[in-house]
Design an enzyme around this catalytic site. Structure first.
Site, short mmCIF file in Angstrom:
data_model
loop_
_atom_site.label_atom_id
_atom_site.label_comp_id
_atom_site.label_asym_id
_atom_site.label_seq_id
_atom_site.Cartn_x
_atom_site.Cartn_y
_atom_site.Cartn_z
N ASP A 89 0.83 -1.21 0.00
CA ASP A 89 0.00 0.00 0.00
C ASP A 89 0.86 1.25 0.00
OD1 ASP A 89 -1.97 1.88 0.24
OD2 ASP A 89 -2.55 1.35 2.28
N ASP A 298 -1.70 7.48 -6.13
CA ASP A 298 -1.89 6.42 -5.15
C ASP A 298 -2.23 5.11 -5.85
OD1 ASP A 298 -2.36 4.88 -2.96
OD2 ASP A 298 -4.08 6.01 -2.22
#
Length: 449
Positions: A89, A298
């Protein structure tokens, strides 16, 4: 000097993908005169029913929607080594592992079996580190150990002690790595938690895994559906890739309530639909005095989200330019993933055909542009009940309204990074990208058929 690592990824939407890596050594010829040894990590693919995973997002980001692709890294931790599987992540800082067997949870790390496990005392400077991952301040537990709670947007949380441990990345030991040894709480989905041991944070924060490893840069290339991709840790240049277009990362020294200072933040300056530049004030792309309005790249977010006024202008222009080409879904109550309210009905006679030609949407950054075209513009939702008994398929526009998910930022998701070589240069504080065919990149790196 950290060795460069390549990770072979494979994506298959409409399923959740869990990717597990195994180690194979290769020598790759880079643009340098001598070959450079890189670690190629092929990934095993496991599929799960669509919609069964919700990626944990720090509550400060306020993103709670589900994702249908997760990337998990398999490695070993501790002495003797224990196998763990961690969700990769780039939007999180603190890495953590489940350290206590919970109901329906089989994948755990047992610190009692490791001689290299060291819990962090309250007196440690690390315990006083302020990060965006800790909306609840760290505290001392009854044993005077550093206790941390990480909260998420869906009101779930996970908590435990900070500690250091030896992580083995592709067999290379990384001793003294700080992580969270979490012994209570859940992320978002207990069934999915049973398949992973934790999460690997990869943002710019001092406690992130990439920062602790001291990596100068990392890159990835995500292919489209049913294709493979690559993730590369370290600095390697390939002559076949060609020059990358770079945009600087934004640094903000002043703490602001809605600005994530350790995210991969860039400057979005405008958006084009086809050849038409949206007529918007430049100030709308600049963060305000609270930090609201930053632009983050992201890979942990699936689609791209824009502030309300910008999304509205993009939506109107895209509808105008596709009038007569696409058929709007006539259902005002249908909103995909809570933020995608521009959806289309595609007749059953087109199911086996490609989508019609569509105007590209170009994101204009400082010094670089990213063009989103073709199938990346629309996402197949499926034969939804909104089609009212027909055999039509529903497709939704892959840009969403960030205000509908309660986030005060622009977020560039991984769906729009498909077939784009993405480089995160931490030394020079910039993000680089180049259009490429990721399946061919995999083949050039000896990973494709």
């Amino acid at each position: 000097m950290v060795s460069s690592l390549l990770v072979l990824l494979q994506f298959q939407t409409p399923f959740i993908i869990t990717l597990t890596l195994f180690i194979i050594f290769h020598q790759i010829q880079t643009s340098d005169a001598s070959p450079q040894t890189l670690l190629i990590l092929p990934l095993k693919v496991q599929t799960h029913p669509h919609g069964s995973v919700s990626i944990p997002i720090p509550s400060s980001r306020k993103l709670s929607f589900q994702h249908n692709v997760t990337l998990t890294v398999s490695l070993t931790v501790g002495s003797p080594p224990q196998s763990v599987t961690m969700v990769l992540d780039t939007g999180s800082e603190l890495s953590w592992l489940h350290c206590k067997k919970l109901p329906n949870l089989n994948s755990v790390f047992n610190p009692q079996l490791s001689s290299s496990y060291n819990p962090t005392p309250c007196t440690s400077p690390v315990c006083k580190t302020r990060t965006r991952d800790f909306p609840i301040p760290v505290s001392c537990d009854p044993k005077n150990l550093c206790h941390a709670t990480v909260s998420y947007a869906d009101a779930t949380s996970i908590e435990g002690n900070l500690a250091t441990e030896t992580f083995f990345v592709a067999g290379s030991p990384q001793p003294g790595t700080t992580f969270g040894c979490m012994d209570s709480g859940f992320t978002s989905n207990a069934d999915e938690d049973s398949k992973t041991t934790g999460l690997m944070g990869m943002n710019r924060g001092s406690l992130s895994f990439v920062a602790q490893m001291g990596l100068p840069k990392f890159s990835y290339c995500i292919s489209g559906s049913d294709s493979s991709g690559v993730l590369l840790f370290g600095d390697a240049k390939f002559a076949w890739l060609g020059p990358l277009r770079y945009t600087p990362m934004v640094k903000e020294s002043t703490p602001l309530p809605y600005f994530d200072r350790v995210a991969y933040t860039v400057r979005l300056q405008g958006i084009r639909v086809g050849k038409k530049l949206l007529q918007l004030e430049k100030s709308i792309f600049v963060p305000d005095h609270t930090g609201s309005g930053q632009t983050m790249v992201d890979s942990g977010t699936q689609f791209t989200f824009l502030l309300g006024p910008v999304y509205k202008a993009l939506r109107e222009e895209f509808v105008a330019q596709t009038k007569g080409v696409l058929t709007l879904l006539d259902d005002p109550n249908f909103v995909f993933q809570g933020a995608m309210d521009l959806c289309y009905r595609v007749g059953s006679n087109r199911k086996s055909l490609p989508l019609p030609p569509l105007p590209a949407v170009t994101l204009v950054f400082e010094g670089a542009e990213m063009s989103v075209s073709g199938e990346r513009l629309l996402y197949k939702v499926g034969d939804v009940a909104a089609a009212k008994g027909s055999e039509d398929t529903v497709y939704c526009f892959t840009f969403g309204n960030s205000e509908l998910v309660g986030i005060e930022a622009y977020v560039i998701g991984h769906h729009h990074q498909q077939n784009v070589w993405m480089e995160f240069d931490l030394v020079n504080s910039r993000v680089g990208f180049a259009d490429t065919r990721c399946e061919l990149a995999s083949q050039r790196l000896g990973m494709g058929s």
